[in-house]
Motif scaffolding. Structure first.
Motif, PDB file in Angstrom:
ATOM      1  N   LEU A  32     -54.809  59.974-101.649  1.00 54.40           N
ATOM      2  CA  LEU A  32     -53.369  60.237-101.561  1.00 54.40           C
ATOM      3  C   LEU A  32     -52.674  60.053-102.914  1.00 54.40           C
ATOM      4  O   LEU A  32     -51.785  60.838-103.260  1.00 54.40           O
ATOM      5  CB  LEU A  32     -52.728  59.335-100.495  1.00 54.40           C
ATOM      6  N   LEU A  55     -53.176  63.096-105.294  1.00 51.93           N
ATOM      7  CA  LEU A  55     -52.436  64.261-104.788  1.00 51.93           C
ATOM      8  C   LEU A  55     -50.950  64.091-105.064  1.00 51.93           C
ATOM      9  O   LEU A  55     -50.280  65.017-105.535  1.00 51.93           O
ATOM     10  CB  LEU A  55     -52.670  64.450-103.279  1.00 51.93           C
ATOM     11  N   ARG A 104     -48.639  66.346-107.724  1.00 52.30           N
ATOM     12  CA  ARG A 104     -47.455  67.092-107.268  1.00 52.30           C
ATOM     13  C   ARG A 104     -46.201  66.621-108.004  1.00 52.30           C
ATOM     14  O   ARG A 104     -45.379  67.434-108.430  1.00 52.30           O
ATOM     15  CB  ARG A 104     -47.280  66.924-105.757  1.00 52.30           C
ATOM     16  N   LYS A 153     -43.753  68.779-110.421  1.00 53.28           N
ATOM     17  CA  LYS A 153     -42.331  68.961-110.106  1.00 53.28           C
ATOM     18  C   LYS A 153     -41.452  68.471-111.261  1.00 53.28           C
ATOM     19  O   LYS A 153     -40.405  69.048-111.537  1.00 53.28           O
ATOM     20  CB  LYS A 153     -41.983  68.254-108.800  1.00 53.28           C
ATOM     21  N   THR A 202     -59.894  66.262-104.765  1.00 52.01           N
ATOM     22  CA  THR A 202     -58.849  66.285-105.793  1.00 52.01           C
ATOM     23  C   THR A 202     -59.108  67.406-106.799  1.00 52.01           C
ATOM     24  O   THR A 202     -58.172  68.085-107.236  1.00 52.01           O
ATOM     25  CB  THR A 202     -58.760  64.912-106.484  1.00 52.01           C
ATOM     26  N   PHE A 224     -57.879  70.528-105.272  1.00 50.12           N
ATOM     27  CA  PHE A 224     -56.416  70.499-105.231  1.00 50.12           C
ATOM     28  C   PHE A 224     -55.828  70.853-106.594  1.00 50.12           C
ATOM     29  O   PHE A 224     -54.905  71.667-106.706  1.00 50.12           O
ATOM     30  CB  PHE A 224     -55.975  69.103-104.788  1.00 50.12           C
ATOM     31  N   ASP A 280     -56.213  74.419-107.566  1.00 53.92           N
ATOM     32  CA  ASP A 280     -55.229  75.265-106.873  1.00 53.92           C
ATOM     33  C   ASP A 280     -53.846  75.148-107.523  1.00 53.92           C
ATOM     34  O   ASP A 280     -53.163  76.159-107.707  1.00 53.92           O
ATOM     35  CB  ASP A 280     -55.168  74.879-105.388  1.00 53.92           C
ATOM     36  N   ARG A 328     -54.011  77.285-110.587  1.00 58.69           N
ATOM     37  CA  ARG A 328     -53.923  78.703-110.240  1.00 58.69           C
ATOM     38  C   ARG A 328     -52.473  79.123-110.026  1.00 58.69           C
ATOM     39  O   ARG A 328     -52.047  80.213-110.435  1.00 58.69           O
ATOM     40  CB  ARG A 328     -54.735  78.971-108.960  1.00 58.69           C
ATOM     41  N   ARG A 329     -51.708  78.235-109.394  1.00 58.76           N
ATOM     42  CA  ARG A 329     -50.304  78.542-109.124  1.00 58.76           C
ATOM     43  C   ARG A 329     -49.430  78.407-110.371  1.00 58.76           C
ATOM     44  O   ARG A 329     -48.252  78.777-110.326  1.00 58.76           O
ATOM     45  CB  ARG A 329     -49.749  77.599-108.048  1.00 58.76           C
TER      46      ARG A 329
END
Lengths: 299, 299
Positions: A87, A90, A94, A98, A140, A143, A146, A149-150
């Motif tokens: 957790l 991740l 994020r 952000k 992880t 994650f 990905d 990639r974004r």
């Protein structure tokens, strides 16, 4: 450049922090861990959402995420392992994205993603982790790939072996014997090594590890997961080199622990050609490994 | 036997629930979704920790986790996708294990774990998801395999292709055209299909899917991830068979959308030998696929 290091009070974290402090271009260096002091220190718990939000305000250009619960301890305390090893990365990834979209994020993954391997390891080796620690690292990696990639992050995961020579005080590592071997021989003490002298391990000194982390941070290619080269050598060869380099007589009683041998002492050859092409390098030979492993300073 | 189905108001969920209602040995069948009514219905949000705790008290012997946010929608709403497609299955799996250690857990994974594949797919195909949906499915597979290794759950993940023929009302599926093709031809309406008639897709009817889910639940072997067989056929072959089976004239205008073709219409052959040996089967041929896809009833 604003840089964050998590797990900064740990063995690798201290070495990385020392190297970063000498780097030009690092304007703000923030070092976090559950307990840490000194310049740039921000003690706190990454699994605490409030602390994480504070820590990431403002965001960072470069994050090194080293914090983790060692594999043996995560196996014994699965709820804690879930929070710290899954957790937390991740949430940190994020929050980093952000706070600063496209930030560079270097993740200390692990060779534990492979699980027990018999055949030589190469880029086609499937991931079959057999510890929760390795499963969480593999998750992880997926994650972070990905998020990259974004375009949310520019992340790179380094699959690290056990890093040597950790101080004896660091607990919870099943691979602790790989560090104790150096320390005990260097001070001329007898050591009961839990595996055979023919056990084949993957070795990396802290110096080589810090160099690899800094190199990964500086890369700008599309790679999101790197298996860096390691030194593939037996415990016996490392013990002999340690005795030679330190001028001590190796007093090692070799054991034959089947679990530790399967996890760390039965490693096949590694083909790390893609990483070598990107400029990553292992400790050159066992004597270099010993010198680096016993060095007090950062690279 | 207490059985839980999540996503039970969805296309696959309704079919599975109908089949479970007729099964001997299912003493309690609980059906959950954000909106659902009827016998056994427990409407709620799996990402709500309070609802999840209530739902899992008492625990279940068998859980089918079907709930997910479709790939195209998850791509557009990443925070929602993160909660529904990653955090929810992790929390549900942990809660299921804590409520009943060793419970059987059948997870609807996806062929999206592979990403875009050119070579034939077999058990050695690496996972390179190119949608967050697929990354989250691959992460959940790893997580469930680890819980199974620990004995916390007895989990099995099925990598499902797009299931046909979904009602037109279900939105957010990039593969919607694979269902619309059946419906439009069956009612004699013209259809602008976004891919070529030579597009090669992996097909599975709801009937075959429900049969596979029930078969997975009943297995007791060590397998934790299954790639079930699929029917590998072109959109043109499926359109012709639909016209024949329904006695309609196919009025299809074929497009050439590169993104949808890459995601769903350029599928290589699949070698699902391991799953066939375990008793899994695809729809036998395109006419059988059409009959199953347009059937109103559960298997």
């Amino acid at each position: 450049m604003r840089v964050l290091v998590t797990g900064a009070a740990g063995f690798v974290g201290q070495g990385l922090a020392a190297a970063l402090m000498r780097r030009p271009g690092v304007s703000d260096l923030v070092l976090t861990d559950r307990q840490i002091d000194g310049p740039g220190a921000r003690p706190g718990d990454l699994t605490d959402a409030g602390f994480l939000a504070d820590l990431l305000s403002p965001g960072f250009d470069l994050v090194f995420h080293l914090a983790s619960l060692p594999g043996a301890r995560a196996e014994a305390e699965p709820d804690l392992g879930h929070r710290i090893n899954l957790l937390a990365p991740l949430a940190l990834a994020r929050a980093s994205a952000k706070a600063r979209r496209g930030a560079r994020f270097v993740f200390a993954s692990s060779i534990a993603v492979y699980g027990r391997v018999a055949d030589p390891v190469d880029p086609a080796t499937p991931l079959r982790p057999d510890l929760s620690y390795g499963a969480h690292k593999a998750m992880t990696e997926l994650f972070l790939t990905d998020l990259s990639r974004r375009g949310d992050l520019s992340a790179i995961s380094l699959r690290l072996p056990g890093i040597v020579a950790r101080p004896a005080a660091e607990t919870g590592h099943g691979s602790a014997f790989m560090s104790q071997l150096f320390h005990k021989i260097a001070v001329g003490e007898p050591y009961a090594c839990p595996v055979l002298e023919t056990a084949a391990c993957w070795w990396m000194s802290r110096r080589a590890c810090v160099t690899a982390l800094l190199h990964a941070a500086a890369l700008s290619g599309p790679e999101t997961v790197i298996q860096p080269p390691v030194l593939h050598a037996t415990t016996g060869a490392v013990a002999r080199a340690t005795a030679e380099v330190t001028g001590q007589a190796a007093q090692v009683e070799w054991g034959n622990d089947p679990r530790l041998t399967a996890l760390f002492g039965a490693m096949p050859p590694l083909d790390a050609t893609p990483a070598r092409h990107l400029g990553f390098a292992a400790d050159a030979d066992v004597r270099t490994l010993v010198a680096h492993a016993l060095a007090k300073d950062a690279p």
